[in-house]
Design an enzyme around this catalytic site. Structure first.
Site, PDB file in Angstrom:
ATOM      1  N   ASP A  12       0.867  -1.175   0.000  1.00  0.00           N
ATOM      2  CA  ASP A  12       0.000   0.000   0.000  1.00  0.00           C
ATOM      3  C   ASP A  12       0.906   1.228   0.000  1.00  0.00           C
ATOM      4  O   ASP A  12       1.586   1.510   0.994  1.00  0.00           O
ATOM      5  CB  ASP A  12      -0.895  -0.021   1.236  1.00  0.00           C
ATOM      6  CG  ASP A  12      -1.798   1.201   1.350  1.00  0.00           C
ATOM      7  OD1 ASP A  12      -1.654   2.154   0.543  1.00  0.00           O
ATOM      8  OD2 ASP A  12      -2.646   1.212   2.259  1.00  0.00           O
ATOM      9  N   VAL A  13       0.927   1.957  -1.119  1.00  0.00           N
ATOM     10  CA  VAL A  13       1.856   3.085  -1.247  1.00  0.00           C
ATOM     11  C   VAL A  13       1.474   4.276  -0.369  1.00  0.00           C
ATOM     12  O   VAL A  13       2.226   5.242  -0.299  1.00  0.00           O
ATOM     13  CB  VAL A  13       2.008   3.547  -2.717  1.00  0.00           C
ATOM     14  CG1 VAL A  13       2.581   2.417  -3.570  1.00  0.00           C
ATOM     15  CG2 VAL A  13       0.691   4.061  -3.282  1.00  0.00           C
ATOM     16  N   ASN A  35       4.868   3.476 -10.008  1.00  0.00           N
ATOM     17  CA  ASN A  35       3.876   3.388 -11.075  1.00  0.00           C
ATOM     18  C   ASN A  35       2.444   3.284 -10.564  1.00  0.00           C
ATOM     19  O   ASN A  35       1.528   3.142 -11.358  1.00  0.00           O
ATOM     20  CB  ASN A  35       4.213   2.179 -11.971  1.00  0.00           C
ATOM     21  CG  ASN A  35       3.370   2.120 -13.222  1.00  0.00           C
ATOM     22  OD1 ASN A  35       3.109   3.137 -13.840  1.00  0.00           O
ATOM     23  ND2 ASN A  35       2.934   0.926 -13.575  1.00  0.00           N
ATOM     24  N   TYR A 102      -6.614  14.443 -10.675  1.00  0.00           N
ATOM     25  CA  TYR A 102      -5.587  13.650 -11.355  1.00  0.00           C
ATOM     26  C   TYR A 102      -4.540  14.572 -11.976  1.00  0.00           C
ATOM     27  O   TYR A 102      -3.332  14.352 -11.824  1.00  0.00           O
ATOM     28  CB  TYR A 102      -6.230  12.774 -12.429  1.00  0.00           C
ATOM     29  CG  TYR A 102      -5.256  11.910 -13.182  1.00  0.00           C
ATOM     30  CD1 TYR A 102      -4.825  10.694 -12.649  1.00  0.00           C
ATOM     31  CD2 TYR A 102      -4.759  12.296 -14.426  1.00  0.00           C
ATOM     32  CE1 TYR A 102      -3.925   9.895 -13.329  1.00  0.00           C
ATOM     33  CE2 TYR A 102      -3.857  11.495 -15.117  1.00  0.00           C
ATOM     34  CZ  TYR A 102      -3.446  10.298 -14.568  1.00  0.00           C
ATOM     35  OH  TYR A 102      -2.546   9.507 -15.249  1.00  0.00           O
TER      36      TYR A 102
END
Length: 197
Positions: A12-13, A35, A102
């Site tokens: 989990d980043v 990524n 985003y």
């Protein structure tokens, strides 16, 4: 088949403790590719705090935490190449889909990349990013109103085509290798000419 060992780990980043634990469990990396990323299409006036936070946390903060966690050992070893996946959306505003969160997250990835490159340059860590156009992946097939969107994107792309995953992978491979030894703090745009017009 070539005698290499490979292992996969779930990560989990957004979880600093998990990132740090995995980084400490591995030998110092030579190459790190960040990524992880998500996107939703919601007009800004209807976007919830939770939706904004989720995209920023994964796309931008997650890259920072991952870079920080794995770079510590790279810095101790005095070598490494980090490649972040940004987006042409960090340079332009996509249309027709509404995705301000985003776009903002990817612009942040680009500037974070440059900032880390400057901080770590004298310690022999290179940090670069790739800014792709729309890439044909399984994720794309699940988009709502996909045919209309793709047709509009192609109309706005000088080369009249989308990208393929292997085309981005080849840039990552270049940035990871000694062939790019003088390159740090760069954002390599791979967009079939999209951002030129």
């Amino acid at each position: 088949a070539k005698g290499y060992l490979a292992r996969a780990e779930s990560l989990d980043v957004t979880d600093s403790a998990a990132i740090n634990a995995l980084a400490q469990a591995l030998p110092a990396l030579d190459i790190l590719v960040c990524n992880a990323g998500i996107v939703t299409n919601t007009p800004a006036e209807h976007m919830t705090d939770e939706e904004w936070d989720n995209v920023i946390n994964i796309n931008l903060t997650g890259i920072f935490k991952t870079c920080r966690g794995f770079a510590r050992q790279m810095l101790d070893a005095g070598r490494g190449s980090i490649i972040n996946i940004g987006s042409m959306s960090g340079q332009i505003v996509n249309v027709p889909q509404p995705q301000c969160h985003y776009n903002a997250s990817k612009a942040g990835v680009h500037h974070l990349t440059k900032s880390l490159a400057v901080e770590w340059a004298q310690r022999h860590i290179r940090v670069n990013a790739v800014a792709p156009t729309y890439i044909e992946t399984p994720l794309l097939k699940n988009l709502e109103n996909q045919d209309h969107l793709v047709n509009q994107w192609l109309d706005m792309t000088p080369a009249k085509r989308m990208g393929q995953a292997h085309e981005i992978a080849s840039i990552v491979q270049f940035l990871a290798s000694d062939a790019s030894s003088l390159i740090t703090g760069s954002i390599i745009t791979a967009d079939a000419g999209y951002t030129c017009i």
